[in-house]
Design a protein around this motif. Structure first.
Motif, short mmCIF file in Angstrom:
data_model
loop_
_atom_site.label_atom_id
_atom_site.label_comp_id
_atom_site.label_asym_id
_atom_site.label_seq_id
_atom_site.Cartn_x
_atom_site.Cartn_y
_atom_site.Cartn_z
N ARG A 100 0.87 -1.09 -0.16
CA ARG A 100 0.01 0.02 0.09
C ARG A 100 0.81 1.42 -0.13
O ARG A 100 0.41 2.47 -0.35
CB ARG A 100 -0.82 0.07 1.16
CG ARG A 100 -2.11 -1.03 1.12
CD ARG A 100 -3.13 -0.86 2.43
NE ARG A 100 -3.88 -1.88 2.52
CZ ARG A 100 -5.05 -2.09 1.78
NH1 ARG A 100 -5.31 -1.53 1.02
NH2 ARG A 100 -5.50 -3.43 2.08
N GLY A 144 -3.51 -7.50 3.02
CA GLY A 144 -4.80 -7.42 3.43
C GLY A 144 -5.62 -7.53 2.25
O GLY A 144 -5.40 -7.14 1.48
N GLU A 260 -7.50 1.93 -3.85
CA GLU A 260 -6.48 0.89 -4.29
C GLU A 260 -6.77 0.13 -5.57
O GLU A 260 -7.66 0.51 -6.49
CB GLU A 260 -6.48 -0.22 -3.04
CG GLU A 260 -7.75 -0.92 -3.14
CD GLU A 260 -7.60 -2.28 -2.36
OE1 GLU A 260 -6.36 -2.41 -1.79
OE2 GLU A 260 -8.74 -3.11 -1.91
MG MG Z 1 -7.27 -4.58 -1.40
#
Ligand code: MG
Ligand code: ATP
Ligand code: MG
Length: 370
Positions: A100, A144, A260
């Motif tokens: 991320r 995640g 994302e």
């Molecule tokens: Mg994701």
């Protein structure tokens, strides 16, 4: 016919295999699970861990091109494969999508907005003024999905405690935004001159898991076009080759924020299996093989409903499909998974109707009959 390889044999790998077989290719799946959903449609199933060096060597030798169905493959393994065979998306792009911190900095670098966030690589990074990110969501930088590895925090003390609780692994602390809607755009890019974006999906989540996708998204056409352009811009910035899914938040003032990305077909694109001339898995095959992307026009408004294991009976018995089967405008997809567990994605169905609202109403009524 040419052999195409895929890392991972879950439902996305399965639908890739179906598309590839339909288009005349052979498929090799690499997945350790003997019951991997994709294996049923593959010519060959290499049962080994995703990063097993011998298995990867075998893939490189036997396949004309290799892709992936999930982002958590070893990016270095993909770079290694790329030395001897065609690989899409690239290991570099997968590496960005699986972290991320890298992901958000790339999104910003491409000139696109994210939620305000703080990258936390070590405990010192969280000893700053956290007010700009509160109330917020602490998310692990890696691994995640479906809302796992996240903690919602109101105060700095809560944020620091949650960080410690996650074992001090790299995280991002993201400001909680007031979301009007969530939408996603899926772009297929073969080269700078050749890309195609699917119609925008409006996504409704339940307990952190995608529940319904509504297409076309119920937002102004100009805003939908803007999201599609942003997805294309991001794919260009990454020099991306393959199918790229981009999740957006629509805020109260109708501005768009990128949440994302996923370097592969996406659950919110399963509607394309029924409602587009070319579906997202055919696009994955096309991009992998360096072919032109197919047309992405929507043939009809459509709603996709995810079927989680929760819908299965206590004793593992299947839901009652009778009413769904009798509906002339519904299409059921099951992934062939043996064990139904709560939260496990077992299948989905698509419902086409004259308007997105009609499709949604019918889809919900059908789900209630299961
Ligand atoms: Mg994701
Ligand atoms: P996925 O299964 O899509 O990969 P994930 O576990 O990576 O999910 P995110 O997409 O980051 O998680 O977040 C899950 C959901 O939580 C989002 O779809 C959204 O509903 C909510 N959410 C995440 N970040 C924010 C934010 N900054 N502000 C408000 N809501 C958020
Ligand atoms: Mg998400």
């Amino acid at each position: 016919p040419a052999m195409l390889g895929i890392l991972g044999g879950g439902q996305l790998g399965r639908m890739f295999a179906v598309a590839a077989k339909t288009m005349g290719y052979c498929v090799t799946v690499l997945d350790p699970d003997e019951n991997a959903p994709a294996a049923a449609f593959a010519d060959r199933h290499i049962r080994a861990p995703y990063n097993d060096p011998a298995a990867l060597r075998e893939l490189a030798q036997s396949c004309a091109a290799v892709t992936t169905e999930f982002e958590n493959v070893n990016a270095d393994a993909m770079r290694e494969l790329a030395k001897t065979t065609r690989v899409s998306p690239s290991g570099d792009c997968v590496a960005i999508a699986q972290d991320r911190i890298a992901e958000k900095s790339w999104i910003n670098k491409a000139g696109l907005p994210t939620a305000p966030y703080l990258a936390i690589e070590s405990v010192e990074d969280i000893q700053v003024d956290l007010a700009p990110y509160l109330p917020g969501i602490l998310k692990t930088a890696r691994l995640g999905y479906d809302g796992k590895g996240q903690a919602r925090v109101k105060t700095a003390a809560e944020a620091r405690a949650a960080y410690a609780n996650l074992g001090g692994q790299a995280c991002v602390l993201e400001k909680m935004l007031d979301l009007k809607l969530e939408v996603s755009a899926i772009v297929t890019r073969v080269s700078a001159a050749q890309s195609a974006v699917f119609p925008l999906a409006e996504n409704i989540h339940k307990d952190g898991i995608l529940d319904e996708s509504i297409v076309p998204a119920r937002i102004a056409p100009a805003l939908a076009a803007q999201a599609q352009e942003m997805a294309r811009k991001l794919a260009d910035a990454l020099d991306y080759v393959g199918v790229l899914a981009v999740e957006f938040f629509v805020l109260a003032d109708d501005s768009l924020v990128v949440n994302e990305i996923a370097p592969r077909p996406h659950n919110s694109g399963h509607y394309t299996l029924t409602a587009c001339l070319t579906d997202q898995f055919q696009q994955q095959v096309r991009a992998l093989c360096g072919l032109l992307p197919g047309k992405t026009d929507l043939l009809s408004p459509v709603v996709m409903v995810n079927l989680l294991g929760d819908v299965w009976k206590e004793n593992g018995g299947e839901p009652n499909w009778d009413v769904l089967m009798e509906a002339p405008n519904a299409q059921l997809h099951l992934y062939g998974k043996k064990a139904a567990r709560p939260g496990r994605k077992m299948g989905h169905f698509n419902v086409m109707a004259a308007t997105a609202d009609d499709a949604l109403e019918q889809a919900r009524a059908l789900k209630d009959t299961l």
